[in-house]
Scaffold this motif. Structure first.
Motif, mmCIF file in Angstrom:
data_model
loop_
_atom_site.group_PDB
_atom_site.id
_atom_site.type_symbol
_atom_site.label_atom_id
_atom_site.label_comp_id
_atom_site.label_asym_id
_atom_site.label_seq_id
_atom_site.Cartn_x
_atom_site.Cartn_y
_atom_site.Cartn_z
ATOM 1 N N ILE A 79 11.970 -10.938 5.389
ATOM 2 C CA ILE A 79 10.427 -10.634 5.394
ATOM 3 C C ILE A 79 10.141 -9.256 4.902
ATOM 4 O O ILE A 79 10.672 -8.238 5.610
ATOM 5 N N SER A 80 8.843 -9.093 4.063
ATOM 6 C CA SER A 80 8.699 -7.774 3.833
ATOM 7 C C SER A 80 7.181 -7.455 3.545
ATOM 8 O O SER A 80 6.346 -8.670 3.307
ATOM 9 N N ASP A 81 6.736 -6.261 3.374
ATOM 10 C CA ASP A 81 5.395 -6.080 3.110
ATOM 11 C C ASP A 81 5.348 -5.695 1.723
ATOM 12 O O ASP A 81 6.007 -4.816 1.238
ATOM 13 N N VAL A 82 4.142 -6.312 0.957
ATOM 14 C CA VAL A 82 3.981 -6.023 -0.459
ATOM 15 C C VAL A 82 2.629 -5.597 -0.698
ATOM 16 O O VAL A 82 1.719 -6.037 0.165
ATOM 17 N N ILE A 83 2.134 -4.777 -1.642
ATOM 18 C CA ILE A 83 0.983 -4.279 -2.031
ATOM 19 C C ILE A 83 0.376 -4.995 -3.261
ATOM 20 O O ILE A 83 0.984 -4.891 -4.411
ATOM 21 N N THR A 84 -0.695 -5.460 -2.964
ATOM 22 C CA THR A 84 -1.602 -6.098 -4.336
ATOM 23 C C THR A 84 -2.201 -4.943 -5.237
ATOM 24 O O THR A 84 -2.228 -3.868 -4.954
ATOM 25 N N ALA A 85 -2.687 -5.403 -6.309
ATOM 26 C CA ALA A 85 -3.294 -4.726 -7.310
ATOM 27 C C ALA A 85 -4.434 -3.754 -6.753
ATOM 28 O O ALA A 85 -4.693 -2.733 -7.139
#
Length: 292
Positions: A79-85
């Motif tokens: 599980i990881s955190d991602v950043i949107t545009a």
């Protein structure tokens, strides 16, 4: 006594020979099952790959065998955190479905290790997920969780695993959602935006319906006006034709006088209705002139 010892020695020799024969035979045979690849090594180098189930031979002592899984395998990414545009954080939990498509290439590139393969899958798939998500805004990602996002991820991966003898079957997301601390706020904003869009569509629809109704009413009025004008034209034509026919029929003084007489009788009959059967006429009345 010597004879008994000789028999025992012969039995022992035969038993040893049989054991050696069985050992050599067992060392020369190996079984490949339905769900695996059979790999034949000779002094550490791959000399043959068996991809069909069955019983096979190898050179005893000189060759060894191993297996690799042939079935579909699952790798669960951390599980990881991602950043949107649009610079919003989202929580990503995903997994990959894969299989070994080329056992020889898999061994040459990854030493035949599933662990090494999973390390490559983790890096390539995560980078593809991160690239796709960072190119989309948060609203698009949330609305595309039914398959749009993972389709873009598969396109981004492309043929990256071909050089490892791996076929990537699918990448799926178990969770692609907002962090708990801002989930409600984002959902409220999205609902409000959707309501505004719906209200805009409703207003446009009502305006278009009003325009269509006005156009229909206008067309009805035009049609009625044209119909009435046409009816008047037809009526005028009928009256003219009627007068022409009368003129043709009563074109002599006697016929004209007879026509006037019949008209007077009709008028008198129309005036005597009900119980009133008395007709009072002035001397200069056309009817009185006829009777006189």
């Amino acid at each position: 006594m010597a004879t008994g010892k000789k028999k025992i020695r012969n039995i022992i020799i035969i038993a040893v020979v049989l054991v050696l024969i069985v050992g050599i035979a067992s060392g020369a045979l190996f079984v490949v099952r339905q769900n695996e690849y059979g790999v034949v090594y000779e002094f550490g180098a791959v000399v043959d790959i068996k991809d069909e189930p069955g019983l096979y031979f190898k050179i005893p002592f000189a060759q060894t065998t191993g297996t690799l899984p042939k079935t579909m395998l699952l790798y669960d990414l951390p599980i990881s955190d991602v950043i949107t545009a649009d610079k919003h954080s989202m929580v990503l939990d995903s997994f990959a479905l894969w299989r070994i498509s080329d056992a020889r290439l898999f061994i040459e590139s990854l030493s035949g290790s599933v662990y090494n393969a999973e390390s490559r899958i983790n890096a390539i798939v995560y980078n593809a997920l991160k690239t796709v998500i960072s190119s989309l805004n948060q609203e698009t990602i949330i609305s595309g969780r039914d398959g749009q996002v993972v389709a873009l991820v598969m396109d981004s991966i492309g043929d990256s695993f071909d050089r490892y003898g791996i076929e990537m079957l699918a990448v799926e997301t178990k969770t692609l959602d907002l962090p708990d601390d801002n989930k409600n706020a984002v959902y409220t904003r999205m609902i409000s935006e959707r309501n505004n869009i719906a209200a805009s569509y409703t207003a446009e629809g009502e305006a278009e319906a009003k325009r269509i109704r006005n156009e229909a009413d206008k067309q009805v009025e035009i049609t009625l006006s044209e119909a009435e004008a046409k009816a008047e034209t037809i009526k005028a034509g009928g009256d003219a034709e009627y007068m022409r026919i009368l003129a043709d029929v009563y074109d002599t003084p006697a016929e004209a006088e007879f026509y006037s007489y019949m008209i007077a009788l009709d008028s008198m009959a129309d005036s005597m209705t009900g119980d009133q059967k008395t007709l009072v006429l002035s001397p200069d009345s056309p009817i009185a002139k006829i009777f006189n």
